[in-house]
Write a protein that holds these residues in place. Sequence first.
Motif, PDB file in Angstrom:
ATOM      1  N   MET A 173       0.404  27.729 -27.915  1.00  0.00           N
ATOM      2  CA  MET A 173      -0.633  28.009 -26.940  1.00  0.00           C
ATOM      3  C   MET A 173      -1.099  29.467 -27.034  1.00  0.00           C
ATOM      4  SD  MET A 173      -0.935  26.765 -23.057  1.00  0.00           S
ATOM      5  CE  MET A 173      -0.161  27.958 -22.029  1.00  0.00           C
ATOM      6  N   TYR A 174      -0.243  30.348 -27.455  1.00  0.00           N
ATOM      7  CA  TYR A 174      -0.596  31.752 -27.549  1.00  0.00           C
ATOM      8  C   TYR A 174      -1.715  32.013 -28.559  1.00  0.00           C
ATOM      9  CZ  TYR A 174       0.025  36.786 -27.757  1.00  0.00           C
ATOM     10  OH  TYR A 174      -0.178  38.123 -27.717  1.00  0.00           O
ATOM     11  N   PRO A 175      -1.658  31.412 -29.769  1.00  0.00           N
ATOM     12  CA  PRO A 175      -2.766  31.647 -30.705  1.00  0.00           C
ATOM     13  C   PRO A 175      -4.106  31.122 -30.190  1.00  0.00           C
ATOM     14  CG  PRO A 175      -0.861  30.833 -31.882  1.00  0.00           C
ATOM     15  CD  PRO A 175      -0.556  30.724 -30.416  1.00  0.00           C
ATOM     16  N   ASP A 176      -4.105  30.011 -29.437  1.00  0.00           N
ATOM     17  CA  ASP A 176      -5.350  29.497 -28.879  1.00  0.00           C
ATOM     18  C   ASP A 176      -5.959  30.495 -27.904  1.00  0.00           C
ATOM     19  OD1 ASP A 176      -5.194  27.167 -30.330  1.00  0.00           O
ATOM     20  OD2 ASP A 176      -4.158  26.071 -28.731  1.00  0.00           O
ATOM     21  N   TYR A 177      -5.116  31.162 -27.124  1.00  0.00           N
ATOM     22  CA  TYR A 177      -5.596  32.171 -26.184  1.00  0.00           C
ATOM     23  C   TYR A 177      -6.258  33.326 -26.947  1.00  0.00           C
ATOM     24  CZ  TYR A 177      -5.688  35.930 -22.805  1.00  0.00           C
ATOM     25  OH  TYR A 177      -6.091  36.971 -22.016  1.00  0.00           O
ATOM     26  N   GLN A 178      -5.613  33.762 -28.031  1.00  0.00           N
ATOM     27  CA  GLN A 178      -6.192  34.850 -28.829  1.00  0.00           C
ATOM     28  C   GLN A 178      -7.525  34.442 -29.439  1.00  0.00           C
ATOM     29  OE1 GLN A 178      -3.127  35.856 -31.622  1.00  0.00           O
ATOM     30  NE2 GLN A 178      -2.432  37.589 -30.381  1.00  0.00           N
ATOM     31  N   GLN A 179      -7.582  33.223 -29.933  1.00  0.00           N
ATOM     32  CA  GLN A 179      -8.825  32.752 -30.537  1.00  0.00           C
ATOM     33  C   GLN A 179      -9.925  32.649 -29.483  1.00  0.00           C
ATOM     34  OE1 GLN A 179      -8.426  29.132 -32.723  1.00  0.00           O
ATOM     35  NE2 GLN A 179     -10.501  29.235 -33.533  1.00  0.00           N
ATOM     36  N   GLU A 180      -9.580  32.170 -28.307  1.00  0.00           N
ATOM     37  CA  GLU A 180     -10.569  32.077 -27.230  1.00  0.00           C
ATOM     38  C   GLU A 180     -11.041  33.462 -26.805  1.00  0.00           C
ATOM     39  OE1 GLU A 180     -10.802  30.555 -22.631  1.00  0.00           O
ATOM     40  OE2 GLU A 180      -9.426  29.537 -23.982  1.00  0.00           O
ATOM     41  N   GLU A 181     -10.124  34.405 -26.751  1.00  0.00           N
ATOM     42  CA  GLU A 181     -10.480  35.783 -26.376  1.00  0.00           C
ATOM     43  C   GLU A 181     -11.388  36.406 -27.437  1.00  0.00           C
ATOM     44  OE1 GLU A 181     -10.766  38.729 -23.738  1.00  0.00           O
ATOM     45  OE2 GLU A 181      -9.636  36.889 -23.410  1.00  0.00           O
ATOM     46  N   ARG A 182     -11.088  36.183 -28.705  1.00  0.00           N
ATOM     47  CA  ARG A 182     -11.947  36.700 -29.776  1.00  0.00           C
ATOM     48  C   ARG A 182     -13.324  36.059 -29.714  1.00  0.00           C
ATOM     49  NH1 ARG A 182      -7.515  36.202 -34.090  1.00  0.00           N
ATOM     50  NH2 ARG A 182      -8.526  34.195 -34.300  1.00  0.00           N
ATOM     51  N   TYR A 183     -13.371  34.771 -29.387  1.00  0.00           N
ATOM     52  CA  TYR A 183     -14.652  34.078 -29.255  1.00  0.00           C
ATOM     53  C   TYR A 183     -15.479  34.695 -28.124  1.00  0.00           C
ATOM     54  CZ  TYR A 183     -18.095  30.481 -28.251  1.00  0.00           C
ATOM     55  OH  TYR A 183     -19.266  29.820 -28.005  1.00  0.00           O
ATOM     56  N   LYS A 184     -14.842  34.960 -26.998  1.00  0.00           N
ATOM     57  CA  LYS A 184     -15.550  35.572 -25.870  1.00  0.00           C
ATOM     58  C   LYS A 184     -16.077  36.953 -26.237  1.00  0.00           C
ATOM     59  CE  LYS A 184     -13.149  33.198 -22.104  1.00  0.00           C
ATOM     60  NZ  LYS A 184     -12.234  33.353 -20.969  1.00  0.00           N
ATOM     61  N   GLN A 185     -15.261  37.742 -26.938  1.00  0.00           N
ATOM     62  CA  GLN A 185     -15.693  39.071 -27.358  1.00  0.00           C
ATOM     63  C   GLN A 185     -16.872  38.991 -28.331  1.00  0.00           C
ATOM     64  OE1 GLN A 185     -14.777  42.109 -26.386  1.00  0.00           O
ATOM     65  NE2 GLN A 185     -13.321  41.313 -24.913  1.00  0.00           N
ATOM     66  N   ALA A 186     -16.790  38.052 -29.282  1.00  0.00           N
ATOM     67  CA  ALA A 186     -17.880  37.892 -30.246  1.00  0.00           C
ATOM     68  C   ALA A 186     -19.162  37.436 -29.550  1.00  0.00           C
ATOM     69  CB  ALA A 186     -17.475  36.886 -31.329  1.00  0.00           C
ATOM     70  N   LYS A 187     -19.027  36.528 -28.592  1.00  0.00           N
ATOM     71  CA  LYS A 187     -20.193  36.047 -27.858  1.00  0.00           C
ATOM     72  C   LYS A 187     -20.830  37.182 -27.053  1.00  0.00           C
ATOM     73  CE  LYS A 187     -21.660  32.266 -24.903  1.00  0.00           C
ATOM     74  NZ  LYS A 187     -21.278  31.058 -24.186  1.00  0.00           N
ATOM     75  N   LYS A 188     -20.003  38.008 -26.445  1.00  0.00           N
ATOM     76  CA  LYS A 188     -20.504  39.158 -25.690  1.00  0.00           C
ATOM     77  C   LYS A 188     -21.230  40.123 -26.617  1.00  0.00           C
ATOM     78  CE  LYS A 188     -19.009  43.056 -22.902  1.00  0.00           C
ATOM     79  NZ  LYS A 188     -17.890  43.911 -22.554  1.00  0.00           N
ATOM     80  N   ARG A 189     -20.682  40.349 -27.798  1.00  0.00           N
ATOM     81  CA  ARG A 189     -21.296  41.255 -28.770  1.00  0.00           C
ATOM     82  C   ARG A 189     -22.651  40.718 -29.231  1.00  0.00           C
ATOM     83  NH1 ARG A 189     -22.111  46.066 -30.465  1.00  0.00           N
ATOM     84  NH2 ARG A 189     -22.074  46.353 -32.682  1.00  0.00           N
ATOM     85  N   VAL A 190     -22.720  39.409 -29.480  1.00  0.00           N
ATOM     86  CA  VAL A 190     -23.976  38.792 -29.894  1.00  0.00           C
ATOM     87  C   VAL A 190     -25.023  38.937 -28.797  1.00  0.00           C
ATOM     88  CG1 VAL A 190     -25.075  36.575 -30.407  1.00  0.00           C
ATOM     89  CG2 VAL A 190     -22.962  37.216 -31.565  1.00  0.00           C
ATOM     90  N   LYS A 191     -24.634  38.759 -27.539  1.00  0.00           N
ATOM     91  CA  LYS A 191     -25.575  38.914 -26.417  1.00  0.00           C
ATOM     92  C   LYS A 191     -26.081  40.354 -26.331  1.00  0.00           C
ATOM     93  CE  LYS A 191     -25.809  34.870 -24.465  1.00  0.00           C
ATOM     94  NZ  LYS A 191     -27.059  34.132 -24.415  1.00  0.00           N
ATOM     95  N   GLU A 192     -25.203  41.326 -26.567  1.00  0.00           N
ATOM     96  CA  GLU A 192     -25.626  42.729 -26.538  1.00  0.00           C
ATOM     97  C   GLU A 192     -26.646  43.009 -27.639  1.00  0.00           C
ATOM     98  OE1 GLU A 192     -21.983  44.864 -27.009  1.00  0.00           O
ATOM     99  OE2 GLU A 192     -21.489  44.781 -24.879  1.00  0.00           O
ATOM    100  N   ILE A 193     -26.378  42.519 -28.840  1.00  0.00           N
ATOM    101  CA  ILE A 193     -27.300  42.732 -29.957  1.00  0.00           C
ATOM    102  C   ILE A 193     -28.618  42.023 -29.696  1.00  0.00           C
ATOM    103  CG2 ILE A 193     -27.666  42.270 -32.415  1.00  0.00           C
ATOM    104  CD1 ILE A 193     -24.610  42.684 -32.758  1.00  0.00           C
ATOM    105  N   GLN A 194     -28.539  40.800 -29.186  1.00  0.00           N
ATOM    106  CA  GLN A 194     -29.747  40.046 -28.865  1.00  0.00           C
ATOM    107  C   GLN A 194     -30.573  40.781 -27.806  1.00  0.00           C
ATOM    108  OE1 GLN A 194     -29.013  36.284 -26.941  1.00  0.00           O
ATOM    109  NE2 GLN A 194     -30.875  35.384 -27.782  1.00  0.00           N
ATOM    110  N   GLY A 195     -29.919  41.332 -26.802  1.00  0.00           N
ATOM    111  CA  GLY A 195     -30.615  42.096 -25.767  1.00  0.00           C
ATOM    112  C   GLY A 195     -31.326  43.302 -26.342  1.00  0.00           C
ATOM    113  N   PHE A 196     -30.687  43.981 -27.290  1.00  0.00           N
ATOM    114  CA  PHE A 196     -31.336  45.136 -27.913  1.00  0.00           C
ATOM    115  C   PHE A 196     -32.580  44.716 -28.683  1.00  0.00           C
ATOM    116  CE2 PHE A 196     -32.067  47.646 -31.734  1.00  0.00           C
ATOM    117  CZ  PHE A 196     -32.469  48.832 -31.146  1.00  0.00           C
ATOM    118  N   TYR A 197     -32.472  43.646 -29.467  1.00  0.00           N
ATOM    119  CA  TYR A 197     -33.626  43.215 -30.253  1.00  0.00           C
ATOM    120  C   TYR A 197     -34.781  42.748 -29.369  1.00  0.00           C
ATOM    121  CZ  TYR A 197     -31.100  43.763 -34.609  1.00  0.00           C
ATOM    122  OH  TYR A 197     -30.419  44.286 -35.666  1.00  0.00           O
ATOM    123  N   ILE A 198     -34.478  42.110 -28.272  1.00  0.00           N
ATOM    124  CA  ILE A 198     -35.534  41.726 -27.326  1.00  0.00           C
ATOM    125  C   ILE A 198     -36.191  42.978 -26.752  1.00  0.00           C
ATOM    126  CG2 ILE A 198     -35.960  40.674 -25.061  1.00  0.00           C
ATOM    127  CD1 ILE A 198     -33.855  38.544 -25.869  1.00  0.00           C
TER     128      ILE A 198
END
Length: 106
Positions: free
Chosen positions: A1-26
Amino acid sequence: MYPDYQQEERYKQAKKRVKEIQGFYIHLIVYLFVNFMIVFYSSKDSIFSDGKIEIHQFYTAFFWGIGLFAHWASVFGPSLFLGKKWEEKKIKEFMEKDKEQQNRWE
């Protein structure tokens, strides 16, 4: 269960980063469009009548450009200046200094 938590956390961080970049381009697209329209409409009459463009037509673009640069720096700046490579380099540097000090005292 621990690796799934890390993967989910990395996914959330990547999604947040994509939203920040998308906001800049807009922000960049809106900046270009609005300032083009401002300069075009304010200079339309003066270019055709006397061929001059006045500096006050670019005030909005200049000051908004400062804000756009700050937005760029907040999105891309930390990874450019203080990113993973910089962090790893500093860690190695401090480890080498610590190793040298230990060797000096032995």
